[in-house]
Design a protein around this motif. Structure first.
Motif, PDB file in Angstrom:
ATOM      1  N   MET A   1      17.860  -0.744  -5.065  1.00 30.96           N
ATOM      2  CA  MET A   1      17.046  -0.459  -3.825  1.00 30.96           C
ATOM      3  C   MET A   1      16.666   1.069  -3.909  1.00 30.96           C
ATOM      4  SD  MET A   1      16.782  -2.087  -0.371  1.00 30.96           S
ATOM      5  CE  MET A   1      15.420  -1.919   0.841  1.00 30.96           C
ATOM      6  N   ARG A   2      15.431   1.455  -3.967  1.00 35.89           N
ATOM      7  CA  ARG A   2      15.088   2.630  -3.521  1.00 35.89           C
ATOM      8  C   ARG A   2      15.296   3.173  -2.047  1.00 35.89           C
ATOM      9  NH1 ARG A   2       9.275   2.904  -6.330  1.00 35.89           N
ATOM     10  NH2 ARG A   2       9.481   0.701  -5.877  1.00 35.89           N
ATOM     11  N   SER A   3      15.728   4.270  -1.793  1.00 35.23           N
ATOM     12  CA  SER A   3      16.096   4.864  -0.436  1.00 35.23           C
ATOM     13  C   SER A   3      14.379   5.071   0.239  1.00 35.23           C
ATOM     14  CB  SER A   3      16.707   5.940  -0.223  1.00 35.23           C
ATOM     15  OG  SER A   3      15.988   6.942  -0.978  1.00 35.23           O
ATOM     16  N   LEU A   4      14.294   5.033   1.413  1.00 30.60           N
ATOM     17  CA  LEU A   4      13.014   5.275   2.194  1.00 30.60           C
ATOM     18  C   LEU A   4      13.089   6.664   2.843  1.00 30.60           C
ATOM     19  CD1 LEU A   4      12.392   1.473   3.843  1.00 30.60           C
ATOM     20  CD2 LEU A   4      11.321   2.733   1.885  1.00 30.60           C
ATOM     21  N   LYS A   5      11.988   7.392   2.695  1.00 26.06           N
ATOM     22  CA  LYS A   5      12.098   8.645   3.238  1.00 26.06           C
ATOM     23  C   LYS A   5      11.215   8.582   4.510  1.00 26.06           C
ATOM     24  CE  LYS A   5      12.114  13.201   3.428  1.00 26.06           C
ATOM     25  NZ  LYS A   5      13.245  14.049   3.735  1.00 26.06           N
ATOM     26  N   PRO A   6      11.851   8.824   5.778  1.00 30.58           N
ATOM     27  CA  PRO A   6      11.013   8.773   6.941  1.00 30.58           C
ATOM     28  C   PRO A   6      10.082   9.963   6.977  1.00 30.58           C
ATOM     29  CG  PRO A   6      13.222   9.307   7.215  1.00 30.58           C
ATOM     30  CD  PRO A   6      13.047   9.146   5.824  1.00 30.58           C
ATOM     31  N   LEU A   7       8.942   9.766   7.553  1.00 31.58           N
ATOM     32  CA  LEU A   7       7.995  10.966   7.627  1.00 31.58           C
ATOM     33  C   LEU A   7       7.476  10.493   9.248  1.00 31.58           C
ATOM     34  CD1 LEU A   7       5.884  10.897   4.744  1.00 31.58           C
ATOM     35  CD2 LEU A   7       7.603  12.541   5.365  1.00 31.58           C
ATOM     36  N   LYS A   8       7.608  11.432  10.114  1.00 35.11           N
ATOM     37  CA  LYS A   8       7.294  11.345  11.728  1.00 35.11           C
ATOM     38  C   LYS A   8       6.120  12.150  11.992  1.00 35.11           C
ATOM     39  CE  LYS A   8      11.878   9.675  12.917  1.00 35.11           C
ATOM     40  NZ  LYS A   8      13.027   9.994  14.229  1.00 35.11           N
ATOM     41  N   MET A  75      11.377   6.267  -2.240  1.00 39.50           N
ATOM     42  CA  MET A  75      11.554   7.445  -2.993  1.00 39.50           C
ATOM     43  C   MET A  75      11.951   7.055  -4.276  1.00 39.50           C
ATOM     44  SD  MET A  75      10.480   9.863  -0.860  1.00 39.50           S
ATOM     45  CE  MET A  75      11.213  11.329  -1.874  1.00 39.50           C
ATOM     46  N   ARG A  76      11.659   7.711  -5.494  1.00 40.48           N
ATOM     47  CA  ARG A  76      12.139   7.352  -6.581  1.00 40.48           C
ATOM     48  C   ARG A  76      13.366   8.167  -6.912  1.00 40.48           C
ATOM     49  NH1 ARG A  76       7.850   4.256  -8.953  1.00 40.48           N
ATOM     50  NH2 ARG A  76       5.797   4.644  -7.798  1.00 40.48           N
ATOM     51  N   SER A  77      14.044   7.613  -7.901  1.00 44.19           N
ATOM     52  CA  SER A  77      15.504   8.161  -8.302  1.00 44.19           C
ATOM     53  C   SER A  77      15.247   9.178  -9.079  1.00 44.19           C
ATOM     54  CB  SER A  77      16.576   7.048  -8.331  1.00 44.19           C
ATOM     55  OG  SER A  77      15.938   6.303  -9.498  1.00 44.19           O
ATOM     56  N   HIS A  78      14.301   9.144  -9.953  1.00 42.43           N
ATOM     57  CA  HIS A  78      14.423  10.027 -11.108  1.00 42.43           C
ATOM     58  C   HIS A  78      12.919  10.464 -11.485  1.00 42.43           C
ATOM     59  CE1 HIS A  78      14.768  11.714 -15.209  1.00 42.43           C
ATOM     60  NE2 HIS A  78      15.985  11.842 -14.726  1.00 42.43           N
TER      61      HIS A  78
END
Length: 93
Positions: A1-8, A75-78
């Motif tokens: 599973m890809r991680s999620l990048k938070p933007l606020k 986020m994509r890993s590579h």
């Protein structure tokens, strides 16, 4: 599973009621005067973030306490993964 990048993004404005927050992402919902808005901006944003990219978009707000939007984008890993999964639109035969 890809991680999620938070933007606020937040403000210190007047905030909004629960009734408005519950309808924010509804197509054609607007709090603006007739002729001043289409009510499509947040609906389209929700569709792009959630449906197209598998992310999340949330709104935290209360009257008199400002508003915060949080968008979480996978986020994509590579970099190669991006190249292999992104459709080509410019003559990439």
């Amino acid at each position: 599973m890809r991680s999620l990048k938070p933007l606020k993004s937040s403000d210190t404005g007047s905030g909004m009621t629960e009734e408005i927050r519950d309808r924010l992402f509804d197509p054609f919902f607007t709090t603006k005067l007739v002729g001043r808005g289409t009510g499509l901006g947040l609906s389209i944003s929700h569709q792009i973030v959630v449906s197209k990219h598998g992310g999340q978009i949330m709104c935290l707000s209360a009257p008199g306490q400002g508003t915060e939007f949080m968008i979480k984008i996978p986020m994509r890993s590579h970099p190669l993964e991006l190249a292999l999964t992104t459709p080509c639109h410019f003559g990439c035969d």
